[in-house]
Design an enzyme around this catalytic site. Structure first.
Site, mmCIF file in Angstrom:
data_model
loop_
_atom_site.group_PDB
_atom_site.id
_atom_site.type_symbol
_atom_site.label_atom_id
_atom_site.label_comp_id
_atom_site.label_asym_id
_atom_site.label_seq_id
_atom_site.Cartn_x
_atom_site.Cartn_y
_atom_site.Cartn_z
ATOM 1 N N VAL A 130 60.082 26.195 60.538
ATOM 2 C CA VAL A 130 60.229 27.078 61.694
ATOM 3 C C VAL A 130 58.952 27.919 61.697
ATOM 4 C CG1 VAL A 130 61.586 28.910 62.766
ATOM 5 C CG2 VAL A 130 62.741 27.064 61.529
ATOM 6 N N PRO A 131 58.002 27.605 62.587
ATOM 7 C CA PRO A 131 56.587 27.961 62.387
ATOM 8 C C PRO A 131 56.218 29.391 62.770
ATOM 9 C CG PRO A 131 56.817 26.709 64.405
ATOM 10 C CD PRO A 131 58.193 26.743 63.778
ATOM 11 N N CYS A 132 56.666 30.356 61.970
ATOM 12 C CA CYS A 132 56.317 31.749 62.269
ATOM 13 C C CYS A 132 54.817 32.008 62.127
ATOM 14 C CB CYS A 132 57.131 32.710 61.414
ATOM 15 S SG CYS A 132 57.131 32.368 59.652
ATOM 16 N N HIS A 133 54.080 31.095 61.472
ATOM 17 C CA HIS A 133 52.631 31.255 61.396
ATOM 18 C C HIS A 133 51.975 31.101 62.768
ATOM 19 C CE1 HIS A 133 53.453 26.929 60.789
ATOM 20 N NE2 HIS A 133 52.311 26.710 61.410
#
Length: 206
Positions: A169-172
């Site tokens: 889950v790409p919070c970056h």
């Protein structure tokens, strides 16, 4: 008592603790040295009401010895040594994460267990997972708008900080509106490396 699988795998951003339940991948933890690993496993056991069961990392699962690509961890705790069983719940997450870090995968296709997040945080994270693809970024305020909460950029930042499934889950991919990296639970250098991997930022010279 219920149980969940866990292992530690090497990556270009350091060792990652992975955990999965029968529902799907439930946790990814950065910088999973022995102290971080043990603390995270204790918290997961308490929150999930389940017993942790160690499984082999990708190297042991493939019958190899030594380090995985870029892990630099040697005989790091949780690398599958000590007779750990072959992964069942984690087999596919291990494979897909390896493909991601070696540039062979852009989208994860994994069942996810969202039980470690709820309410607004879960809503924002699910929108992030489905709506911000590889190689793209979104602002905190823009993500707030997407879930119908304009002006909630700070709350979006808090949701990113509580993300139990980073990378997948790409919070970056959530950045400041002025182009700044913003904060990141795994550290700004880890965020920079992930964005460089996806082509958003240039790869470092060294």
């Amino acid at each position: 008592m219920n149980s969940f699988e866990w292992t530690v795998v090497g990556s270009d951003i350091g060792p990652l603790l992975l955990a999965a339940t029968g529902e799907g991948l439930v946790s990814v933890v950065f910088h999973a040295d022995a102290a971080v690993r043990d603390g995270a496993l204790g918290q997961l056991a308490a929150r999930l009401g389940a017993e942790p069961v160690e499984v082999a990392s990708r190297d042991r699962a493939r019958g190899r010895s030594g380090n995985g690509p870029g892990d630099g961890q040697g005989d790091a705790p949780g690398d599958g040594s000590g007779g750990a069983a072959a992964p069942v719940l984690l087999a596919e997450p291990i494979r897909q994460l390896e493909e991601y870090f070696t540039g062979r995968r852009r989208d994860f296709a994994l069942p996810l267990d969202w039980s470690l997040t709820s309410g607004f945080n879960r809503q924002v994270l699910r929108e992030l997972a489905s709506g911000v693809p590889y190689g793209r970024v979104v602002g905190y305020g823009d993500l707030a708008d997407r879930v119908g909460q304009p002006g909630a950029a700070q709350a979006v930042g808090a949701a990113m900080g509580s993300n139990p499934l980073p990378v997948v889950v790409p919070c970056h991919r959530v950045v400041e509106s002025d182009g700044g990296l913003g904060g990141f639970g795994g550290g700004r250098e880890t965020k920079r490396k992930l964005l460089a991997l996806e082509g958003v930022l240039p790869q470092p010279l060294f």
